[in-house]
Write a protein that holds these residues in place. Structure first.
Motif, PDB file in Angstrom:
ATOM      1  N   GLU A   1       0.893  -1.187   0.056  1.00 24.93           N
ATOM      2  CA  GLU A   1       0.027   0.046   0.011  1.00 24.93           C
ATOM      3  C   GLU A   1       0.942   1.290  -0.043  1.00 24.93           C
ATOM      4  N   VAL A   2       0.356   2.271  -0.566  1.00 22.15           N
ATOM      5  CA  VAL A   2       0.981   3.675  -0.599  1.00 22.15           C
ATOM      6  C   VAL A   2       0.757   4.386   0.823  1.00 22.15           C
ATOM      7  N   LYS A   3       1.763   4.704   1.156  1.00 22.99           N
ATOM      8  CA  LYS A   3       1.795   5.467   2.570  1.00 22.99           C
ATOM      9  C   LYS A   3       1.310   6.795   2.713  1.00 22.99           C
ATOM     10  N   ASP A   4       0.422   7.042   3.561  1.00 22.03           N
ATOM     11  CA  ASP A   4      -0.170   8.437   3.829  1.00 22.03           C
ATOM     12  C   ASP A   4       0.862   9.337   4.425  1.00 22.03           C
ATOM     13  N   ILE A   5       1.457  10.379   3.891  1.00 21.99           N
ATOM     14  CA  ILE A   5       2.285  10.918   4.693  1.00 21.99           C
ATOM     15  C   ILE A   5       1.985  12.454   4.846  1.00 21.99           C
ATOM     16  N   THR A   6       0.710  12.917   4.708  1.00 23.42           N
ATOM     17  CA  THR A   6       0.205  14.187   4.497  1.00 23.42           C
ATOM     18  C   THR A   6       0.302  14.878   6.072  1.00 23.42           C
ATOM     19  N   ASP A   7       0.356  14.176   7.158  1.00 21.07           N
ATOM     20  CA  ASP A   7       0.159  14.553   8.358  1.00 21.07           C
ATOM     21  C   ASP A   7       1.843  14.451   9.021  1.00 21.07           C
ATOM     22  N   LYS A   8       2.816  14.119   8.075  1.00 20.67           N
ATOM     23  CA  LYS A   8       4.199  13.831   8.793  1.00 20.67           C
ATOM     24  C   LYS A   8       4.862  15.321   8.635  1.00 20.67           C
ATOM     25  N   PRO A   9       5.966  15.729   9.643  1.00 24.38           N
ATOM     26  CA  PRO A   9       6.444  16.823   9.626  1.00 24.38           C
ATOM     27  C   PRO A   9       7.370  17.107   8.317  1.00 24.38           C
ATOM     28  N   TYR A  10       7.967  16.109   7.757  1.00 19.51           N
ATOM     29  CA  TYR A  10       8.880  16.303   6.433  1.00 19.51           C
ATOM     30  C   TYR A  10       7.853  16.309   5.286  1.00 19.51           C
ATOM     31  N   ALA A  11       6.452  16.187   5.304  1.00 17.18           N
ATOM     32  CA  ALA A  11       5.735  16.177   4.090  1.00 17.18           C
ATOM     33  C   ALA A  11       5.745  17.495   3.020  1.00 17.18           C
ATOM     34  N   GLY A  12       6.143  18.697   3.982  1.00 20.10           N
ATOM     35  CA  GLY A  12       6.321  19.881   3.070  1.00 20.10           C
ATOM     36  C   GLY A  12       7.611  19.949   2.326  1.00 20.10           C
TER      37      GLY A  12
ATOM     38  N   TYR B   1      16.462  16.138  -7.728  1.00 22.67           N
ATOM     39  CA  TYR B   1      15.242  16.657  -8.183  1.00 22.67           C
ATOM     40  C   TYR B   1      15.486  17.889  -9.082  1.00 22.67           C
ATOM     41  N   GLU B   2      14.598  18.457  -9.685  1.00 19.21           N
ATOM     42  CA  GLU B   2      14.390  19.457 -10.320  1.00 19.21           C
ATOM     43  C   GLU B   2      14.175  20.629  -9.356  1.00 19.21           C
ATOM     44  N   GLY B   3      15.408  21.151  -9.067  1.00 21.17           N
ATOM     45  CA  GLY B   3      15.693  22.343  -8.170  1.00 21.17           C
ATOM     46  C   GLY B   3      16.709  21.879  -7.078  1.00 21.17           C
ATOM     47  N   GLY B   4      17.469  20.710  -7.381  1.00 17.00           N
ATOM     48  CA  GLY B   4      18.552  20.377  -6.409  1.00 17.00           C
ATOM     49  C   GLY B   4      18.842  19.070  -5.705  1.00 17.00           C
ATOM     50  N   LEU B   5      19.406  18.871  -4.723  1.00 17.28           N
ATOM     51  CA  LEU B   5      19.645  17.726  -4.172  1.00 17.28           C
ATOM     52  C   LEU B   5      19.295  17.643  -2.776  1.00 17.28           C
ATOM     53  N   ALA B   6      18.875  16.481  -2.176  1.00 20.51           N
ATOM     54  CA  ALA B   6      18.256  16.437  -0.998  1.00 20.51           C
ATOM     55  C   ALA B   6      18.792  15.224  -0.388  1.00 20.51           C
ATOM     56  N   HIS B   7      19.010  15.184   1.021  1.00 17.87           N
ATOM     57  CA  HIS B   7      19.435  14.132   1.777  1.00 17.87           C
ATOM     58  C   HIS B   7      18.430  13.429   2.884  1.00 17.87           C
ATOM     59  N   VAL B   8      18.324  12.379   2.937  1.00 13.22           N
ATOM     60  CA  VAL B   8      16.966  11.870   3.896  1.00 13.22           C
ATOM     61  C   VAL B   8      17.990  10.801   4.863  1.00 13.22           C
ATOM     62  N   SER B   9      17.524  11.281   5.979  1.00 13.78           N
ATOM     63  CA  SER B   9      18.118  10.343   7.260  1.00 13.78           C
ATOM     64  C   SER B   9      16.854   9.548   7.869  1.00 13.78           C
ATOM     65  N   PHE B  10      17.144   8.449   8.509  1.00 10.33           N
ATOM     66  CA  PHE B  10      16.131   7.435   9.195  1.00 10.33           C
ATOM     67  C   PHE B  10      16.243   7.298  10.640  1.00 10.33           C
ATOM     68  N   GLN B  11      14.983   7.221  11.322  1.00 12.63           N
ATOM     69  CA  GLN B  11      15.058   6.774  12.703  1.00 12.63           C
ATOM     70  C   GLN B  11      15.490   5.097  12.618  1.00 12.63           C
ATOM     71  N   PRO B  12      15.897   4.659  13.796  1.00 17.31           N
ATOM     72  CA  PRO B  12      15.850   2.974  13.685  1.00 17.31           C
ATOM     73  C   PRO B  12      14.733   2.247  13.417  1.00 17.31           C
ATOM     74  N   SER B  13      13.293   2.890  13.573  1.00 13.68           N
ATOM     75  CA  SER B  13      12.015   2.315  13.277  1.00 13.68           C
ATOM     76  C   SER B  13      12.040   2.349  11.819  1.00 13.68           C
ATOM     77  N   GLY B  14      12.752   2.989  11.093  1.00 16.53           N
ATOM     78  CA  GLY B  14      12.649   3.303   9.564  1.00 16.53           C
ATOM     79  C   GLY B  14      11.753   4.400   9.225  1.00 16.53           C
ATOM     80  N   GLU B  15      11.085   4.991  10.292  1.00 15.97           N
ATOM     81  CA  GLU B  15      10.558   6.546   9.971  1.00 15.97           C
ATOM     82  C   GLU B  15      11.355   7.658   9.397  1.00 15.97           C
ATOM     83  N   ILE B  16      11.013   8.393   8.560  1.00 22.21           N
ATOM     84  CA  ILE B  16      12.136   9.434   8.152  1.00 22.21           C
ATOM     85  C   ILE B  16      12.344  10.445   9.360  1.00 22.21           C
ATOM     86  N   ALA B  17      13.722  10.660   9.628  1.00 24.06           N
ATOM     87  CA  ALA B  17      13.944  11.320  10.755  1.00 24.06           C
ATOM     88  C   ALA B  17      13.945  12.540   9.845  1.00 24.06           C
ATOM     89  N   LYS B  18      14.562  13.025   9.111  1.00 28.01           N
ATOM     90  CA  LYS B  18      14.836  14.445   8.551  1.00 28.01           C
ATOM     91  C   LYS B  18      15.253  14.336   6.904  1.00 28.01           C
TER      92      LYS B  18
END
Length: 253
Positions: free
Chosen positions: A123-134, A157-174
């Motif tokens: 299933e596709v994850k719903d991330i609309t309420d996540k702090p990183y979704a913006g 992406y079109e506009g730059g380069l981004a770095h994604v880090s994760f929490q031990p649970s697998g949730e996006i940290a930042k």
């Protein structure tokens, strides 16, 4: 003379016989006729016939990014992700790239941002309420992903380069913007054995990104031998043992 002639004749015979037997064996292995080709199209369940990217996930499923959605293939049938229901709706029908993180989540890059698919449920994850979704990567046109040696995900992406880090649970940290300019487009990424990030741009060649500490990075110009690429577009990298192949609009490096 007859003895030498006989020996030469026998030697030549065995050389020819050896070449015929083993030459046929070797050429048989190299023959394209030994491969079986299947042709799958929209009539077989593909979302569309133009395939931009192919990826095999850790469960063994094949994923195909097309111009009209995303397909998962189990060897028998296709499952399509498009714009149908919340369960399988992705950001855009134009899918450009796919990658999997270390937590069984599939990252789907489209022309209108990223969708995340939980591979255990499909299933596709719903991330609309996540702090990183913006962050812009979830709405911008995404071209490429790369996973580094410590499990961070890099997004071009079109506009730059981004770095994604994760929490031990697998949730996006930042989600951190490493580079961001309106006119900048990152089309290709490669993580080398030293965990340096090679970044390929549209019209401005290559930069090499190095960790300093924490979330701090330094960006260096490409080596001098690649100066011809300073105004070129870099589409792809491919490592080959001690070599790195670079595909661009001005040739192969």
């Amino acid at each position: 003379m007859n003895i030498w002639y006989t020996m030469k004749h026998n030697c030549l015979y065995f050389i020819i016989l050896f070449s015929c037997i083993f030459g046929e064996h070797i050429s048989g292995h190299l023959s394209v006729d030994d491969y079986h080709f299947s042709y799958l199209t929209a009539r077989d369940g593909m979302a569309q016939n133009t395939v931009n990217h192919i990826y095999k996930d850790s469960y063994g499923f094949m994923w195909f990014a097309t111009w009209n959605g995303l397909n998962r293939f189990d060897g028998y049938e296709f499952i399509r992700y498009g714009r149908h229901t919340k369960k399988d709706a992705i950001q855009s029908l134009f899918v450009s790239t796919i990658a999997e993180d270390n937590y069984k989540t599939l990252w789907v890059g489209t022309e209108e941002g990223i969708s995340l698919i939980d591979l255990s449920s499909g299933e596709v994850k719903d991330i609309t309420d996540k702090p990183y979704a913006g962050h812009k990567i979830f709405t911008a046109s995404v071209h490429t992903f790369a996973l580094d040696s410590i499990g961070n995900l890099w997004v071009g992406y079109e506009g730059g380069l981004a770095h994604v880090s994760f929490q031990p649970s697998g949730e996006i940290a930042k989600v951190t913007s490493v580079q961001e300019e309106e006119a900048m487009a990152v089309l290709s990424l490669y993580v080398d054995p030293q965990n340096r990030i090679w970044v390929g741009y549209r019209d401005t060649g290559i930069r090499v990104l190095n960790w300093v500490s924490g979330q701090t990075f330094q960006i260096y110009p490409a080596p001098g031998s690649l100066s011809d690429l300073n105004h070129g577009t870099v589409f792809c990298f491919y490592p080959d043992n001690e070599f790195l192949w670079i595909g661009s609009d001005i040739g192969l490096f």
